[in-house]
Design a protein around this motif. Sequence first.
Motif, short mmCIF file in Angstrom:
data_model
loop_
_atom_site.label_atom_id
_atom_site.label_comp_id
_atom_site.label_asym_id
_atom_site.label_seq_id
_atom_site.Cartn_x
_atom_site.Cartn_y
_atom_site.Cartn_z
N ALA A 197 56.41 122.05 -15.37
CA ALA A 197 57.67 122.03 -16.10
C ALA A 197 57.96 123.39 -16.71
N GLY A 198 59.24 123.73 -16.79
CA GLY A 198 59.65 124.98 -17.41
C GLY A 198 60.76 125.65 -16.62
N GLU A 199 61.20 126.78 -17.13
CA GLU A 199 62.24 127.55 -16.44
C GLU A 199 61.59 128.49 -15.44
N TRP A 200 62.10 128.49 -14.22
CA TRP A 200 61.53 129.29 -13.15
C TRP A 200 62.57 130.28 -12.62
N LYS A 201 62.08 131.43 -12.23
CA LYS A 201 62.88 132.44 -11.55
C LYS A 201 62.42 132.49 -10.10
N LEU A 202 63.35 132.25 -9.18
CA LEU A 202 63.06 132.27 -7.75
C LEU A 202 63.71 133.50 -7.12
N GLU A 203 62.90 134.35 -6.51
CA GLU A 203 63.39 135.51 -5.77
C GLU A 203 63.14 135.26 -4.28
N VAL A 204 64.15 135.53 -3.46
CA VAL A 204 64.06 135.25 -2.03
C VAL A 204 64.43 136.50 -1.24
N TRP A 205 63.65 136.77 -0.18
CA TRP A 205 63.94 137.91 0.70
C TRP A 205 64.37 137.38 2.07
N SER A 206 65.41 138.01 2.63
CA SER A 206 65.95 137.59 3.92
C SER A 206 66.39 138.81 4.70
N HIS A 207 65.76 139.03 5.86
CA HIS A 207 66.06 140.22 6.67
C HIS A 207 65.50 140.01 8.07
N ASP A 208 66.12 140.66 9.05
CA ASP A 208 65.59 140.66 10.41
C ASP A 208 65.86 142.03 11.01
N ASN A 209 64.81 142.80 11.16
CA ASN A 209 64.94 144.17 11.63
C ASN A 209 64.82 144.23 13.15
N ASP A 210 65.68 143.46 13.84
CA ASP A 210 65.58 143.41 15.30
C ASP A 210 66.42 144.48 15.98
N GLY A 211 67.21 145.23 15.18
CA GLY A 211 68.00 146.30 15.75
C GLY A 211 69.24 145.83 16.48
N GLY A 212 69.50 144.52 16.45
CA GLY A 212 70.67 143.99 17.13
C GLY A 212 71.66 143.40 16.15
N THR A 213 71.98 142.14 16.33
CA THR A 213 72.95 141.49 15.47
C THR A 213 72.42 141.33 14.06
N PRO A 214 73.14 141.80 13.03
CA PRO A 214 72.65 141.67 11.65
C PRO A 214 72.68 140.23 11.19
N VAL A 215 71.85 139.92 10.18
CA VAL A 215 71.82 138.56 9.64
C VAL A 215 73.13 138.26 8.92
N GLY A 216 73.56 139.18 8.05
CA GLY A 216 74.83 138.97 7.33
C GLY A 216 74.67 138.16 6.07
N ASP A 217 75.74 137.49 5.67
CA ASP A 217 75.76 136.76 4.41
C ASP A 217 75.02 135.43 4.53
N LEU A 218 74.48 135.00 3.37
CA LEU A 218 73.66 133.79 3.32
C LEU A 218 73.98 133.00 2.06
N LEU A 219 73.53 131.76 2.04
CA LEU A 219 73.52 130.93 0.85
C LEU A 219 72.07 130.59 0.54
N VAL A 220 71.66 130.76 -0.70
CA VAL A 220 70.27 130.51 -1.11
C VAL A 220 70.29 129.57 -2.31
#
Length: 208
Positions: free
Chosen positions: A104-127
Amino acid sequence: MKLPVISFLAVVAIQASDATVIAVDINSSENPTATQTDFAALVVGRNDGAGSLTTGGILFTVVGGAGSRDRSGPNNLTRDTAFPATAAGSQIGVTFGGAGDLPAGEWKLEVWSHDNDGGTPVGDLLVGVTIGGIEQTPVSATSGGDIDPPAAVVMFTSDGSSAYGLYVEEDNTNNRARLNGFRLTLVPEPSVALLSGLGVLALFRRRR
């Protein structure tokens, strides 16, 4: 005359060091040892997107995964990624154990999202987070390969009895969602010692 202030700052430093931090780096089975420093490795299958890890006394399990890839990149955290099937509204997520596993308690969640494939970018997301399997209102995020800042930061409160998790959902015309890793930090509550330090500082100021 500065001793009370020094003592107060020492108390603050002690309280900051007490924070609970659980950091998880998503590793592809293509290169399972490419783990970011101070992160635990959750290895995800290249072809099935499945994986789990127990760290900090909590079982973290990938849900909605379809695969993973290891790319070259600027750091071990964002070089490898897990992903769902490419489709509109596609999601990938991680469950944080079962009911009552997240303290129990207040939590801070940090999320990383990336794909370095050199092609189509990932773009916008919802987390966002899930509580009892129900999605809560997400925040908007933009994919990026840097460690600082993360793609998204979400604050939420655990009641200590429900089941929690995270989800990353595509919000772009490319229909791509990616997950590189995440970090959970339990925000420390002011303790008796910290409140006492505040009282000493207030008394010191009044006497001046």
